[in-house]
Design a protein around this motif. Sequence first.
Motif, PDB file in Angstrom:
ATOM      1  N   PRO A  67       0.809  -1.232   0.000  1.00 33.69           N
ATOM      2  CA  PRO A  67       0.000   0.000   0.000  1.00 33.69           C
ATOM      3  C   PRO A  67       0.841   1.281   0.000  1.00 33.69           C
ATOM      4  O   PRO A  67       0.392   2.312  -0.481  1.00 33.69           O
ATOM      5  CB  PRO A  67      -0.826  -0.118   1.273  1.00 33.69           C
ATOM      6  N   ASP A  68       2.082   1.215   0.525  1.00 32.59           N
ATOM      7  CA  ASP A  68       2.927   2.413   0.541  1.00 32.59           C
ATOM      8  C   ASP A  68       3.756   2.573  -0.743  1.00 32.59           C
ATOM      9  O   ASP A  68       4.621   3.441  -0.837  1.00 32.59           O
ATOM     10  CB  ASP A  68       3.833   2.426   1.773  1.00 32.59           C
ATOM     11  N   GLY A  69       3.478   1.727  -1.750  1.00 33.60           N
ATOM     12  CA  GLY A  69       4.128   1.871  -3.049  1.00 33.60           C
ATOM     13  C   GLY A  69       5.401   1.068  -3.245  1.00 33.60           C
ATOM     14  O   GLY A  69       6.020   1.141  -4.293  1.00 33.60           O
ATOM     15  N   LYS A  70       5.801   0.293  -2.256  1.00 28.08           N
ATOM     16  CA  LYS A  70       7.031  -0.487  -2.361  1.00 28.08           C
ATOM     17  C   LYS A  70       6.751  -1.825  -3.060  1.00 28.08           C
ATOM     18  O   LYS A  70       5.843  -2.551  -2.678  1.00 28.08           O
ATOM     19  CB  LYS A  70       7.606  -0.747  -0.974  1.00 28.08           C
ATOM     20  N   GLU A  71       7.554  -2.127  -4.085  1.00 30.73           N
ATOM     21  CA  GLU A  71       7.437  -3.437  -4.725  1.00 30.73           C
ATOM     22  C   GLU A  71       8.119  -4.458  -3.831  1.00 30.73           C
ATOM     23  O   GLU A  71       9.281  -4.312  -3.473  1.00 30.73           O
ATOM     24  CB  GLU A  71       8.057  -3.416  -6.117  1.00 30.73           C
ATOM     25  N   VAL A  72       7.348  -5.476  -3.456  1.00 32.05           N
ATOM     26  CA  VAL A  72       7.872  -6.434  -2.494  1.00 32.05           C
ATOM     27  C   VAL A  72       8.030  -7.837  -3.047  1.00 32.05           C
ATOM     28  O   VAL A  72       8.631  -8.676  -2.403  1.00 32.05           O
ATOM     29  CB  VAL A  72       6.986  -6.486  -1.226  1.00 32.05           C
ATOM     30  N   SER A  73       7.487  -8.092  -4.210  1.00 35.24           N
ATOM     31  CA  SER A  73       7.583  -9.436  -4.750  1.00 35.24           C
ATOM     32  C   SER A  73       7.527  -9.379  -6.271  1.00 35.24           C
ATOM     33  O   SER A  73       6.666  -8.717  -6.835  1.00 35.24           O
ATOM     34  CB  SER A  73       6.437 -10.301  -4.214  1.00 35.24           C
ATOM     35  N   ASP A  74       8.454 -10.054  -6.900  1.00 37.97           N
ATOM     36  CA  ASP A  74       8.445 -10.205  -8.349  1.00 37.97           C
ATOM     37  C   ASP A  74       8.674 -11.688  -8.596  1.00 37.97           C
ATOM     38  O   ASP A  74       9.801 -12.140  -8.729  1.00 37.97           O
ATOM     39  CB  ASP A  74       9.538  -9.349  -8.987  1.00 37.97           C
ATOM     40  N   ARG A  75       7.587 -12.443  -8.571  1.00 40.45           N
ATOM     41  CA  ARG A  75       7.665 -13.901  -8.593  1.00 40.45           C
ATOM     42  C   ARG A  75       7.552 -14.438 -10.014  1.00 40.45           C
ATOM     43  O   ARG A  75       6.610 -14.149 -10.722  1.00 40.45           O
ATOM     44  CB  ARG A  75       6.563 -14.485  -7.717  1.00 40.45           C
ATOM     45  N   HIS A  76       8.543 -15.245 -10.387  1.00 36.58           N
ATOM     46  CA  HIS A  76       8.558 -15.924 -11.676  1.00 36.58           C
ATOM     47  C   HIS A  76       8.251 -17.400 -11.426  1.00 36.58           C
ATOM     48  O   HIS A  76       8.977 -18.064 -10.675  1.00 36.58           O
ATOM     49  CB  HIS A  76       9.931 -15.817 -12.337  1.00 36.58           C
ATOM     50  N   CYS A  77       7.204 -17.900 -12.054  1.00 31.34           N
ATOM     51  CA  CYS A  77       6.792 -19.285 -11.881  1.00 31.34           C
ATOM     52  C   CYS A  77       6.710 -19.975 -13.234  1.00 31.34           C
ATOM     53  O   CYS A  77       6.736 -19.328 -14.276  1.00 31.34           O
ATOM     54  CB  CYS A  77       5.427 -19.348 -11.192  1.00 31.34           C
ATOM     55  N   CYS A  78       6.575 -21.277 -13.179  1.00 29.22           N
ATOM     56  CA  CYS A  78       6.512 -22.102 -14.374  1.00 29.22           C
ATOM     57  C   CYS A  78       5.231 -22.938 -14.320  1.00 29.22           C
ATOM     58  O   CYS A  78       4.952 -23.578 -13.302  1.00 29.22           O
ATOM     59  CB  CYS A  78       7.728 -23.023 -14.406  1.00 29.22           C
ATOM     60  N   LEU A  94      10.485 -23.895 -10.293  1.00 28.38           N
ATOM     61  CA  LEU A  94      11.052 -23.863 -11.635  1.00 28.38           C
ATOM     62  C   LEU A  94      10.758 -22.520 -12.267  1.00 28.38           C
ATOM     63  O   LEU A  94       9.721 -21.908 -12.014  1.00 28.38           O
ATOM     64  CB  LEU A  94      10.439 -24.962 -12.508  1.00 28.38           C
ATOM     65  N   LEU A  95      11.663 -22.088 -13.104  1.00 32.77           N
ATOM     66  CA  LEU A  95      11.471 -20.905 -13.926  1.00 32.77           C
ATOM     67  C   LEU A  95      10.926 -21.358 -15.280  1.00 32.77           C
ATOM     68  O   LEU A  95      10.900 -22.554 -15.570  1.00 32.77           O
ATOM     69  CB  LEU A  95      12.803 -20.171 -14.095  1.00 32.77           C
ATOM     70  N   PRO A  96      10.503 -20.438 -16.114  1.00 32.61           N
ATOM     71  CA  PRO A  96      10.037 -20.833 -17.440  1.00 32.61           C
ATOM     72  C   PRO A  96      11.069 -21.718 -18.150  1.00 32.61           C
ATOM     73  O   PRO A  96      12.279 -21.556 -17.966  1.00 32.61           O
ATOM     74  CB  PRO A  96       9.863 -19.505 -18.170  1.00 32.61           C
ATOM     75  N   SER A 101      14.794 -22.922 -10.099  1.00 27.71           N
ATOM     76  CA  SER A 101      14.880 -21.591  -9.507  1.00 27.71           C
ATOM     77  C   SER A 101      15.755 -21.639  -8.268  1.00 27.71           C
ATOM     78  O   SER A 101      16.014 -22.713  -7.723  1.00 27.71           O
ATOM     79  CB  SER A 101      13.490 -21.063  -9.143  1.00 27.71           C
ATOM     80  N   GLY A 102      16.166 -20.489  -7.801  1.00 26.92           N
ATOM     81  CA  GLY A 102      17.039 -20.426  -6.636  1.00 26.92           C
ATOM     82  C   GLY A 102      16.304 -20.429  -5.304  1.00 26.92           C
ATOM     83  O   GLY A 102      16.887 -20.780  -4.296  1.00 26.92           O
TER      84      GLY A 102
END
Length: 159
Positions: A67-78, A94-96, A101-102
């Motif tokens: 809500p305060d504008g901070k990006e907290v997650s950029d999740r890449h899934c397969c 897994l990634l695409p 994934s790490g």
Amino acid sequence: MSYPFKPNPKLDLTLERFLDAPRELLWRAWTTPEHVKQWFTPKPWIITNCEIDLQPGGLFRTRMQSPDGKEVSDRHCCYLEIVPNERLVWTDALLPGYRPSGEPFITAVIALTPEGKGTRYTATAIHRDEATRNNHEEMGFFDGWGTVADQLAEYVKTI
């Protein structure tokens, strides 16, 4: 053919709800980026970006903002399995392209089963061990995924 997956309560968390919507609309809401952005995270959090390559090995990506504008997650899934209007399985293990994934956390199984004039919605989060499962529950799995299911049910009425 019966589906081989059976949740293990020691490792998995399952949310089940009756949603007063046809599964075809729920499927569209789960598989179209513009729709996913409208309901996929509990408000007032938002999804700022969503990418979907709806095929096994394809990308499911969401970027979440607080809500305060901070990006907290950029999740890449397969995506692992896609059965239109019935079942969607994706993982962050897994990634695409099925690349490891790490930082794996869950595999999700979304099942849509017709029930009367609506749909039995079952979302299962599969975890690698009890500690990860318990951590996810303590993070608020049932409240968070329950809120999102409610948002999904309300959102599909607008499609």
